[in-house]
Design a protein around this motif. Structure first.
Motif, mmCIF file in Angstrom:
data_model
loop_
_atom_site.group_PDB
_atom_site.id
_atom_site.type_symbol
_atom_site.label_atom_id
_atom_site.label_comp_id
_atom_site.label_asym_id
_atom_site.label_seq_id
_atom_site.Cartn_x
_atom_site.Cartn_y
_atom_site.Cartn_z
ATOM 1 N N UNK A 58 -38.847 -17.486 16.024
ATOM 2 C CA UNK A 58 -39.400 -16.578 15.372
ATOM 3 C C UNK A 58 -39.741 -17.181 14.530
ATOM 4 N N UNK A 421 -32.608 -3.323 14.883
ATOM 5 C CA UNK A 421 -31.977 -4.040 13.866
ATOM 6 C C UNK A 421 -32.379 -4.927 14.505
ATOM 7 N N UNK B 433 -21.237 -14.671 11.571
ATOM 8 C CA UNK B 433 -22.386 -14.739 12.805
ATOM 9 C C UNK B 433 -21.842 -12.960 13.756
ATOM 10 N N UNK B 437 -23.122 -8.994 14.234
ATOM 11 C CA UNK B 437 -24.002 -8.815 14.732
ATOM 12 C C UNK B 437 -23.651 -6.993 15.213
ATOM 13 N N UNK B 440 -24.738 -5.035 12.939
ATOM 14 C CA UNK B 440 -25.945 -4.478 12.874
ATOM 15 C C UNK B 440 -26.178 -3.293 14.144
ATOM 16 N N UNK B 467 -24.591 -6.915 7.854
ATOM 17 C CA UNK B 467 -25.487 -6.008 8.633
ATOM 18 C C UNK B 467 -26.724 -7.161 8.267
ATOM 19 N N UNK B 469 -27.340 -10.119 6.987
ATOM 20 C CA UNK B 469 -27.159 -11.332 6.493
ATOM 21 C C UNK B 469 -28.280 -11.771 8.223
ATOM 22 N N UNK B 470 -27.919 -10.884 8.979
ATOM 23 C CA UNK B 470 -28.824 -10.845 10.103
ATOM 24 C C UNK B 470 -29.824 -10.627 9.917
ATOM 25 N N UNK B 471 -30.738 -10.107 9.555
ATOM 26 C CA UNK B 471 -31.757 -9.439 9.047
ATOM 27 C C UNK B 471 -32.625 -11.113 8.771
ATOM 28 N N UNK B 472 -32.205 -12.012 7.890
ATOM 29 C CA UNK B 472 -32.694 -13.729 7.629
ATOM 30 C C UNK B 472 -32.968 -13.896 8.393
ATOM 31 N N UNK B 473 -33.931 -14.668 8.321
ATOM 32 C CA UNK B 473 -33.630 -15.712 10.083
ATOM 33 C C UNK B 473 -32.717 -17.277 9.384
ATOM 34 N N UNK B 474 -32.162 -17.592 10.652
ATOM 35 C CA UNK B 474 -31.992 -19.166 10.216
ATOM 36 C C UNK B 474 -32.537 -20.389 9.510
ATOM 37 N N UNK B 476 -34.211 -23.132 8.652
ATOM 38 C CA UNK B 476 -33.771 -24.989 8.773
ATOM 39 C C UNK B 476 -32.613 -25.577 8.373
ATOM 40 N N UNK B 478 -30.589 -24.943 7.010
ATOM 41 C CA UNK B 478 -28.875 -24.559 7.772
ATOM 42 C C UNK B 478 -28.620 -24.589 9.299
#
Lengths: 439, 487
Positions: A58, A421, B433, B437, B440, B467, B469-474, B476, B478
């Motif tokens: 990603x 999304x 998480x 989802x 989302x 939602x 929160x999801x857009x934000x990538x994981x 490193x 974390x």
């Protein structure tokens, strides 16, 4: 990719062993999809490693394709770009199995055959058939929503999948459902990922409800000279109160023995199976059956294993296309006749139809122009006689000229919003659902 | 738009008789079967067509008012309670069965059709609509779809989601789509699947193609009485594992037996500690052998009495006791709180012991009437609503049941839904998480939270926030924190 292959390779190498990463062009060539050859192929060994790989991809904006055994990678449109193939061959564990609960949780890379071997030891089964069970994985079966002959009796993955764990485009792990057979706690995310062809997330593990293996089983095989007779037999089965678990129309295949065959599978209590063995021949005779046979035990098992593999898309000849025809069950008879009319102009034609479910898998062989003409004739005939029918081109070099999805469904706008999304950077199988979705 | 303007617009769409705006009339729409939280709507509309529903939704968008769909209001989790007021769209006048298509095993209906009436209507054709919630004489198929309802027979036939082929739905932006018509393997995502069980938060179903199930050739029912729950539970496991695939496997405990006995004069021995109702169906061949085999299993686990019911009349009597058991609770206490949870089947005996402990701890009687074959518990916590202390204890006991179920590997709702009742317990079951989802998916349909807002998701965790929160990538860091794997 926004970053270089080397950089991604280096990052992956900090956590994955060298045996988990393929990076040479020769090794990666085995994972070609259409024209696309990935730059890297990785095999995470746990859900956490899968999450890690996805997070890196990603960040690198690498285009990712999830890969089980690759037996159905031809489905849909080839992705526009493939940088990274993420294999599930390192994800084969049984996570939870308490036989008396009649549920199981397994990782996505387990093959259907491995799962069945395990369940057989406990007298249980997951009645989801899929082609090439020794190779095809659970994850692939779910991502493609492949069906099998016994869906008539036991339903599809839609009815048997009770929980799921996925790794999303960002690397986030999320789950839904549970280990119980009935559950309305939260949205039914299982349905979202089923059949989404790896465009929304990578399936990491799946939970299923199981059933005990049947006490008895038998096949009543009926061969007819004409499709109309076979269709009349199928209609008669539908009108009866019999409860076969599979009613398969076969033609052009070895299992059809030169006739239009209808193979009926009965499973369950011995007396109920015998009732089918007794009644079905009467219905078949009333429809003008040419020859009839009852298959049991090893013969029965071998027969269905063969039928099960008929729609496989792992080995497709150069002059062959594999199509799926879907329609309302009431129009299947007319659709099958339209298909049979192509036989004389093709080098070969195999039909395997789940006759009472409105799903047929067709294998057409012929020169490029022959195939094109046959396809055009078939779509015209279906338009006239089976208006609900749609054709999906699943595999074959020649299908480049054929529409992959047929007519688009309603609700494309909301589907597009779901895709955006869940995969905002369009890195998961980009273009796989093109014609239906934009990305 | 002010209230008067909204009501005038709504009248123009659904007609004078299709709008309810008198305060006392609105009070009757302030709750469903879950009476813990109540709130009246600003206005109720009773449309008859899809176009009217879409028109009402467009008014709601302009007015910024929430839409709350409502069937018969028999839901038990507050799904139809207009927690923020707004416009309630009642489907009660959309009650037509439009088309029976037996060749394709399907029927097209409006959402306000009553579940039981649909199955009665289908009987002469030789078919049924398989989902049969206990409220089936009142509940609507629209509500069944929204809640992915169950019922005793989903043990064999599956929950509502397995019986919905496609829906016509009005989306929160006013768009009207059909998600399917019974043709399998349509391309794109399974919108029918995600809409089913979404509790009216992402779409309002205005028509549906439902799957028809062939009526079985024959049915056999056994009522077995046991001295205690343990023997009955062991029988359940044994029957399930035997491969007999019963159509239904229902259990009642001592308290429930007493209630139905008093009401239906079944003459069941009061010494019985548990009753098990087992139904098998299919082709006639072999059913009597199955009956004999089940009888044998029951006896081997200590059944004190086994009553086979062969005739439809006998079977109806046995079933009536089960299906009306909740009503019979009135004989025991003024109110009950019905908790719906599910555990893996092998955990049933232990979970029931825990429910007994909870009953003693909170000093409230608890009756059990439930779908044993599915592991779906329904403890009925009996109390007096006028007694504040009992009220509080009932709520706490319900929470304790949910916690026990989760501890046993189960979930917080099997068939009644989350609604308002259980929204704050979602975090016990799902991680951030997991919820993100779901959020989302929700946002893809309803980014402005117009449909049935404030349901399903935990209070204070808006869908938008989850939602996002999801857009934000994981990150490193974390990732490194989360698993020791990489350190």
């Amino acid at each position: 990719m926004m970053i270089e292959q080397n950089e991604l390779l280096q990052q992956l190498s900090t956590q994955l062993g060298p045996e988990q990463i393929l990076s040479t062009p020769e090794a990666c060539a085995n994972f070609r999809i259409g024209e696309q050859v990935p730059q890297l192929v990785v095999s995470p060994a746990s859900q956490e490693e899968l999450s890690y790989v996805m997070a890196l991809a990603y960040a690198a904006q690498a285009k990712v394709v999830a890969w089980g055994a690759g037996t159905k990678q031809s489905w849909g449109n080839p992705p526009q770009q493939v940088d990274l193939v993420v294999r599930t061959d390192g994800l084969k564990r049984v996570l939870v199995y308490e036989p008396d609960d009649l549920t199981i949780s397994v990782e996505a890379g387990m093959t259907l055959g491995e799962l069945d071997d395990l369940l057989a030891k406990h007298g249980q089964m997951l009645p989801l058939d899929g082609p090439l069970p020794r190779r095809a994985t659970i994850g692939g079966l779910l991502a493609t929503f492949m069906d099998g002959p016994r869906r008539l009796g036991y339903g599809t993955a839609r009815d048997l999948l009770i929980g799921i764990s996925v790794v999303e485009a960002t690397g986030r792990i999320s789950k839904a459902g549970g280990m119980v057979v009935k559950n309305v706690s939260g949205f039914d995310m299982m349905k979202l990922y089923l059949g989404s062809l790896g465009t929304l997330a990578v399936i990491a593990s799946a939970n299923f409800k199981l059933i005990p293996r049947p006490r008895a089983a038998a096949t009543v095989w009926c061969g007819f000279e004409r499709s109309e007779q076979a269709n009349a037999f199928v209609d008669a089965i539908h009108a009866s109160q019999l409860l076969p678990v599979a009613v398969e129309y076969l033609s052009g295949a070895e299992q059809a023995r030169g006739l239009k065959a209808v193979a009926v599978c009965a499973e369950g209590l011995p007396a109920a199976v015998e009732r089918h063995v007794r009644d079905l021949p009467n219905l078949a005779r009333a429809s003008g059956v040419h020859s009839l046979e009852v298959l049991r035990d090893a013969e029965h098992t071998a027969f269905w294993a063969g039928v099960n593999d008929l729609p496989q898309t792992a080995q497709v000849a150069d002059d062959e296309v594999v199509l799926r025809l879907i329609c309302l069950p009431s129009e299947m008879g007319a659709a099958l006749i339209a298909c049979e009319e192509l036989r004389d102009q093709l080098a070969a034609l195999t039909i395997d139809a789940r006759a009472l479910n409105g799903v047929a898998y067709l294998r057409l062989r012929g020169e490029g122009e022959q195939l094109k003409r046959a396809y055009a004739q078939l779509t015209a005939a279906l338009g006239q006689r089976a208006p609900s029918a749609r054709l999906n081109a699943l595999a074959g070099q020649a299908r480049g000229q054929l529409p992959v999805w047929g007519r688009a469904p309603e609700g494309i706008d909301v589907m597009q919003r779901i895709k955006d999304e869940f995969d905002p950077q369009a890195i998961l199988n980009p273009g796989r659902l093109a014609d239906t979705l934009m990305r | 738009m002010n209230r008067a303007q909204v009501i005038e617009e709504l009248r123009r769409i659904v007609g004078e008789r299709g709008v309810v705006d008198q305060p006392d009339a609105l009070m009757t729409y302030d709750a469903d079967g879950c009476v813990m939280d109540i709130h009246a709507p600003h206005v109720v509309v009773l449309p008859t067509t899809t176009a009217q529903v879409a028109g009402v939704v467009k008014v709601a968008i302009r007015a910024g008012m929430p839409i709350v769909p409502r069937g018969a209001g028999t839901g038990l989790s507050g799904g139809a309670t207009p927690m923020q007021g707004g416009i309630v769209i009642s489907t009660s006048r959309m009650d037509k069965i439009l088309e029976v298509d037996t060749r394709n095993n399907r029927v097209r209906v409006q959402p306000g059709v009553i579940n039981f009436e649909l199955s009665q209507y289908l009987k002469p054709y030789g078919y049924q609509f398989a989902p049969d919630p206990s409220s089936q004489r009142a509940c609507t198929v629209g509500g069944n779809i929204a809640n992915n309802s169950g019922g005793p027979h989903c043990l064999k036939y599956g929950v509502t989601a397995s019986h919905v082929l496609g829906v016509q739905v009005v989306l929160p932006n006013g768009e009207v789509i059909w998600t399917g018509d019974g043709v399998s393997h349509m391309s794109g995502y399974d919108l029918t699947g995600v809409l089913t069980g979404s509790e009216g938060t992402i779409g309002l179903v205005t028509e549906a193609w439902l799957r028809l199930t062939r009526l079985p050739e024959q049915t056999r029912v056994v009522l077995a009485l046991f001295p205690d729950i343990a023997g009955a539970s062991a029988t359940v496991s044994s029957v399930i594992a035997s491969g007999l695939l019963p159509a239904a496997l229902e259990m009642m405990d001592k308290l429930a037996i007493k209630a139905v006995n008093d009401m239906y004069k079944l003459g069941l021995p009061e010494s019985a500690g548990a009753a098990l109702l087992i139904e098998v169906d299919g082709v006639e061949d072999g059913l009597d052998e199955v009956l004999a085999e089940i009888t044998e299993v029951c006896r081997s686990y200590g059944a004190i009495e086994v009553r086979p019911a062969r005739t439809p009349a006998e079977q109806n009597q046995v079933w009536a006791a089960r299906k009306n058991a909740f009503g019979a609770m009135g004989r025991l206490a003024p109110t009950y709180y019905l908790v719906d949870t599910v555990v893996p089947r092998t955990r049933l005996p232990h979970t029931l012991e825990e429910v007994g402990r909870i009953s003693r701890e909170y000093k409230l009687p608890i009756a059990n009437v439930f779908h044993a074959g599915d592991g779906n518990l329904h403890p009925l916590i009996l109390f007096n609503r006028r007694d504040a202390s009992q009220n509080q204890r009932a709520l706490e006991a319900g929470t304790a049941v949910m916690q026990v179920s989760i501890d046993q590997g189960g979930v917080i709702s099997g068939e009644h839904g989350i609604g308002v009742e259980k929204q704050d317990f979602m975090t016990l079951l799902f991680s951030t998480e997991d919820l993100a989802a779901m959020a989302g998916l929700h946002q893809s349909f309803d980014p402005y939270d117009l449909f049935n807002p404030g349901k399903v998701f935990p209070k204070g965790r808006g869908c938008g926030e989850l939602a996002a929160l999801r857009a934000k990538g994981v990150e490193w860091s974390e990732l490194k924190e989360r698993g020791k794997l990489w350190l």
